[in-house]
Design a protein around this motif. Structure first.
Motif, PDB file in Angstrom:
ATOM      1  N   TYR A 231      -3.849 -77.327  -1.826  1.00  0.00           N
ATOM      2  CA  TYR A 231      -4.029 -76.658  -1.059  1.00  0.00           C
ATOM      3  C   TYR A 231      -3.165 -74.724  -1.217  1.00  0.00           C
ATOM      4  O   TYR A 231      -2.068 -74.843  -0.975  1.00  0.00           O
ATOM      5  CB  TYR A 231      -4.035 -77.537   0.090  1.00  0.00           C
ATOM      6  N   ALA A 232      -4.397 -74.180  -0.637  1.00  0.00           N
ATOM      7  CA  ALA A 232      -3.394 -72.330  -0.412  1.00  0.00           C
ATOM      8  C   ALA A 232      -4.149 -72.389   0.846  1.00  0.00           C
ATOM      9  O   ALA A 232      -5.064 -72.244   1.312  1.00  0.00           O
ATOM     10  CB  ALA A 232      -3.913 -72.057  -2.167  1.00  0.00           C
ATOM     11  N   ILE A 233      -2.795 -71.358   1.775  1.00  0.00           N
ATOM     12  CA  ILE A 233      -2.949 -71.140   2.625  1.00  0.00           C
ATOM     13  C   ILE A 233      -2.664 -69.162   2.594  1.00  0.00           C
ATOM     14  O   ILE A 233      -1.847 -69.292   1.792  1.00  0.00           O
ATOM     15  CB  ILE A 233      -2.126 -71.169   3.959  1.00  0.00           C
ATOM     16  N   THR A 234      -3.613 -68.439   2.292  1.00  0.00           N
ATOM     17  CA  THR A 234      -3.355 -66.988   1.646  1.00  0.00           C
ATOM     18  C   THR A 234      -3.176 -66.328   3.163  1.00  0.00           C
ATOM     19  O   THR A 234      -3.404 -66.263   3.564  1.00  0.00           O
ATOM     20  CB  THR A 234      -4.393 -66.196   0.817  1.00  0.00           C
ATOM     21  N   GLY A 235      -2.221 -65.328   3.326  1.00  0.00           N
ATOM     22  CA  GLY A 235      -2.145 -64.951   4.652  1.00  0.00           C
ATOM     23  C   GLY A 235      -3.540 -63.297   4.675  1.00  0.00           C
ATOM     24  O   GLY A 235      -3.102 -63.503   6.175  1.00  0.00           O
ATOM     25  N   HIS A 236      -4.255 -63.337   4.515  1.00  0.00           N
ATOM     26  CA  HIS A 236      -6.107 -63.765   4.769  1.00  0.00           C
ATOM     27  C   HIS A 236      -7.380 -63.784   4.426  1.00  0.00           C
ATOM     28  O   HIS A 236      -6.867 -64.655   2.995  1.00  0.00           O
ATOM     29  CB  HIS A 236      -6.162 -62.100   4.288  1.00  0.00           C
ATOM     30  N   ILE A 238     -10.243 -67.821   4.684  1.00  0.00           N
ATOM     31  CA  ILE A 238      -9.537 -68.792   4.765  1.00  0.00           C
ATOM     32  C   ILE A 238      -9.242 -69.822   3.859  1.00  0.00           C
ATOM     33  O   ILE A 238      -8.948 -69.954   2.641  1.00  0.00           O
ATOM     34  CB  ILE A 238     -11.387 -69.774   5.294  1.00  0.00           C
ATOM     35  N   PRO A 239      -7.950 -71.031   4.346  1.00  0.00           N
ATOM     36  CA  PRO A 239      -7.736 -71.705   3.440  1.00  0.00           C
ATOM     37  C   PRO A 239      -8.809 -72.227   2.614  1.00  0.00           C
ATOM     38  O   PRO A 239      -9.725 -72.259   2.259  1.00  0.00           O
ATOM     39  CB  PRO A 239      -6.792 -73.095   4.261  1.00  0.00           C
ATOM     40  N   MET A 240      -8.081 -72.322   0.802  1.00  0.00           N
ATOM     41  CA  MET A 240      -8.510 -73.043  -0.072  1.00  0.00           C
ATOM     42  C   MET A 240      -7.916 -73.997  -0.979  1.00  0.00           C
ATOM     43  O   MET A 240      -7.025 -74.655  -0.816  1.00  0.00           O
ATOM     44  CB  MET A 240      -9.434 -71.610  -0.972  1.00  0.00           C
ATOM     45  N   ALA A 241      -8.941 -75.112  -0.468  1.00  0.00           N
ATOM     46  CA  ALA A 241      -8.808 -76.823  -1.908  1.00  0.00           C
ATOM     47  C   ALA A 241      -9.140 -76.699  -2.695  1.00  0.00           C
ATOM     48  O   ALA A 241     -10.016 -76.662  -3.172  1.00  0.00           O
ATOM     49  CB  ALA A 241      -8.395 -77.623  -0.381  1.00  0.00           C
ATOM     50  N   ALA A 242      -8.220 -77.907  -3.143  1.00  0.00           N
ATOM     51  CA  ALA A 242      -8.981 -79.012  -4.306  1.00  0.00           C
ATOM     52  C   ALA A 242      -9.440 -78.278  -5.687  1.00  0.00           C
ATOM     53  O   ALA A 242      -9.344 -77.052  -5.772  1.00  0.00           O
ATOM     54  CB  ALA A 242      -9.867 -79.495  -3.883  1.00  0.00           C
ATOM     55  N   GLY A 243     -10.792 -78.903  -6.122  1.00  0.00           N
ATOM     56  CA  GLY A 243     -11.505 -78.095  -7.488  1.00  0.00           C
ATOM     57  C   GLY A 243     -11.692 -76.358  -7.183  1.00  0.00           C
ATOM     58  O   GLY A 243     -11.665 -75.888  -8.000  1.00  0.00           O
ATOM     59  N   THR A 244     -11.768 -76.224  -5.836  1.00  0.00           N
ATOM     60  CA  THR A 244     -12.834 -74.862  -5.299  1.00  0.00           C
ATOM     61  C   THR A 244     -11.682 -74.208  -5.597  1.00  0.00           C
ATOM     62  O   THR A 244     -12.079 -72.611  -6.373  1.00  0.00           O
ATOM     63  CB  THR A 244     -12.942 -74.020  -3.810  1.00  0.00           C
ATOM     64  N   LEU A 245     -10.600 -74.160  -5.146  1.00  0.00           N
ATOM     65  CA  LEU A 245      -8.986 -73.471  -5.493  1.00  0.00           C
ATOM     66  C   LEU A 245      -8.613 -73.035  -7.287  1.00  0.00           C
ATOM     67  O   LEU A 245      -8.583 -71.828  -7.520  1.00  0.00           O
ATOM     68  CB  LEU A 245      -7.511 -74.434  -4.560  1.00  0.00           C
ATOM     69  N   ARG A 246      -8.818 -74.346  -7.650  1.00  0.00           N
ATOM     70  CA  ARG A 246      -8.130 -74.658  -9.468  1.00  0.00           C
ATOM     71  C   ARG A 246      -9.500 -73.471  -9.283  1.00  0.00           C
ATOM     72  O   ARG A 246      -8.968 -72.858 -10.685  1.00  0.00           O
ATOM     73  CB  ARG A 246      -8.280 -75.872  -9.869  1.00  0.00           C
TER      74      ARG A 246
END
Length: 272
Positions: A231-236, A238-246
């Motif tokens: 799970y990633a919260i970036t400075g700008h 929407i947070p991105m998670a799981a398989g979509t993030l990887r």
């Protein structure tokens, strides 16, 4: 700044004890460290004149009179330290940042002027209007621990992720692989006014108009992708998670030249 996004004012809680707040076009985080009500920290400090919104969000999450143990800065650009002086005065808490970022937080250095010539969109074109001067927090700001641990954030570590700024850091909780990335990468095309306003999710490198060192930026993205965050919260964006993030982080690493680095602009051409 009149520019804002559809997410402004929203609090999101996508990981245990980690809450993100969008203030106009930037995200900051409230991180609870233990079950004790007052055991939490603030990561980054939002836009100028946003202190009241940040304080109210903290009280909505943690209760009336909520006060963090500390404020941790991923870096010192204006949209990440905009409310810092007001918050220090209100909460009377210490601030921590990477040693290489301290000159920009103690009045010794200014950041390069944003690049209006860079490829990308309308936000890039108006970026010279953004403040680039350093601020002076004096003795209120201190260096992060040399061993990679984070003051008042048990279970978290900081990673040096330069490129966007010399002392940029990201924060990682290994127990569940949660990442607070700052602007090492973002999940919106930050140079485009339409994308910023609608928050259309798209993996991207650091904001182009204020990233002077693209080779360091590439190495930083590679370092974060190797962590395999969940799970990633970036400075700008929407947070991105799981398989979509990887999947998207892997794509960013593999196609960094095409996705992140602009075709033209003063930083690409070696100017500062």
């Amino acid at each position: 700044m009149p520019m804002t996004s559809t997410m402004s004012g929203m609090i999101q809680n996508g990981a245990e004890g980690v809450y993100s707040l969008t203030v106009q076009i930037v995200n900051l985080c409230f991180v609870q460290i233990s079950e004790e009500p007052g055991d939490w920290v603030l990561v980054d400090a939002g836009m100028p004149k946003s202190a009241d919104k940040i304080i109210q969000a903290a009280e909505d999450i943690f209760g009336e009179g909520a006060r963090p143990k500390a404020i941790i800065l991923t870096h010192g650009h204006f949209d990440h330290v905009g409310a810092i002086i007001d918050l220090i005065e209100h909460w009377q808490v210490p601030v921590f940042a990477h040693p290489l970022e301290l000159p920009y937080l103690t009045g010794q250095k200014d950041y390069p002027k944003p690049d209006a010539s860079v490829e990308g969109g309308l936000v890039a074109k108006i970026s010279p209007a953004f403040p680039h001067e350093g601020i002076d927090l004096g003795t209120n700001v201190q260096a992060l621990n040399e061993d990679g641990t984070v003051q008042h954030m048990s279970g978290w570590k900081w990673l040096h992720t330069p490129g966007h700024t010399p002392g940029h850091v990201s924060l990682f909780r290994e127990s569940d692989r949660v990442l607070i990335a700052g602007d090492a990468f973002v999940t919106v095309k930050q140079e485009s006014l339409y994308s910023v306003m609608t928050q259309e999710q798209e993996i991207s490198g650091p904001p182009r108009y204020l990233t002077p060192d693209w080779e360091s930026g590439r190495t930083s993205v590679q370092k974060l992708e190797a962590l395999q965050p969940s799970y990633a919260i970036t400075g700008h964006g929407i947070p991105m998670a799981a398989g979509t993030l990887r999947e998207n982080l892997r794509k960013l690493v593999d196609e960094f030249d095409d996705i992140a680095i602009p075709d033209y602009g003063k930083f690409v051409d070696g100017e500062k």
